[in-house]
Design a protein around this motif. Structure first.
Motif, mmCIF file in Angstrom:
data_model
loop_
_atom_site.group_PDB
_atom_site.id
_atom_site.type_symbol
_atom_site.label_atom_id
_atom_site.label_comp_id
_atom_site.label_asym_id
_atom_site.label_seq_id
_atom_site.Cartn_x
_atom_site.Cartn_y
_atom_site.Cartn_z
ATOM 1 N N TYR A 61 0.862 -1.178 0.000
ATOM 2 C CA TYR A 61 0.000 0.000 0.000
ATOM 3 C C TYR A 61 0.904 1.235 0.000
ATOM 4 O O TYR A 61 1.721 1.414 0.904
ATOM 5 C CB TYR A 61 -0.919 -0.002 1.222
ATOM 6 C CG TYR A 61 -1.775 1.236 1.318
ATOM 7 C CD1 TYR A 61 -2.825 1.432 0.446
ATOM 8 C CD2 TYR A 61 -1.524 2.206 2.276
ATOM 9 C CE1 TYR A 61 -3.615 2.574 0.521
ATOM 10 C CE2 TYR A 61 -2.298 3.336 2.362
ATOM 11 C CZ TYR A 61 -3.351 3.520 1.480
ATOM 12 O OH TYR A 61 -4.122 4.649 1.554
ATOM 13 N N GLY A 117 -2.898 1.765 -4.088
ATOM 14 C CA GLY A 117 -2.979 3.024 -3.365
ATOM 15 C C GLY A 117 -4.099 3.878 -3.920
ATOM 16 O O GLY A 117 -5.090 3.343 -4.434
ATOM 17 N N PHE A 134 0.615 6.799 -4.998
ATOM 18 C CA PHE A 134 0.440 5.755 -6.010
ATOM 19 C C PHE A 134 0.895 6.197 -7.398
ATOM 20 O O PHE A 134 1.661 5.492 -8.064
ATOM 21 C CB PHE A 134 -1.026 5.298 -6.067
ATOM 22 C CG PHE A 134 -1.261 4.275 -7.136
ATOM 23 C CD1 PHE A 134 -0.932 2.952 -6.917
ATOM 24 C CD2 PHE A 134 -1.773 4.633 -8.374
ATOM 25 C CE1 PHE A 134 -1.120 1.996 -7.905
ATOM 26 C CE2 PHE A 134 -1.957 3.687 -9.367
ATOM 27 C CZ PHE A 134 -1.635 2.362 -9.126
#
Length: 135
Positions: free
Chosen positions: A82, A106, A87
């Motif tokens: 994560y 993410g 991200f």
């Protein structure tokens, strides 16, 4: 708190909430309990059934779609990192060779996700909210 079903000497029924049985008796003796309809101070507890919690219902059958989403979530969480709001940056860095390739998940804004797709970065939306964001 105790909820009592009460009745005045005129036959009117109403409810009252008290801290305890003693609190009801003390409040009534002080003249602070009166009928909500006629104002009579002659009030008695009427017959009432105790509140009994309902039996617990069996768990509802599992929805196959929810089960599949839960299985997908577990698979993603177990096999990827994560990276939260980073991200887009992480995915771009891996695509350009600036970071080692690994499975990540993410969050990204719509504009960021659109740019990644336009740049040819292989990304896909997940059908659930990241667990880190839920309360």
């Amino acid at each position: 708190m105790i909820r009592y079903a009460l009745r005045c000497d005129q036959g009117h029924d109403f409810d009252g909430w008290f801290r305890s049985s003693d609190a009801f008796e003390t409040t009534r003796a002080a003249g602070h309990v009166a009928c909500t309809q006629c104002g009579s101070g002659t009030v008695e507890k009427s017959l009432m059934a105790p509140s009994v919690p309902a039996a617990r219902k069996a768990e509802p059958p599992v929805n196959p779609v929810e089960a599949a989403l839960q299985a997908l979530r577990q698979q993603v969480e177990a096999n990827s990192d994560y990276v939260g709001l980073k991200f887009a940056d992480e995915a771009r860095a891996m695509h350009e060779g600036r970071a080692p390739t690994r499975a990540i998940h993410g969050e990204a804004k719509i504009e960021e996700a659109r740019k990644l797709i336009e740049e040819g970065v292989p990304v896909a939306p997940l059908p659930f909210i990241p667990r880190q964001k839920t309360n």
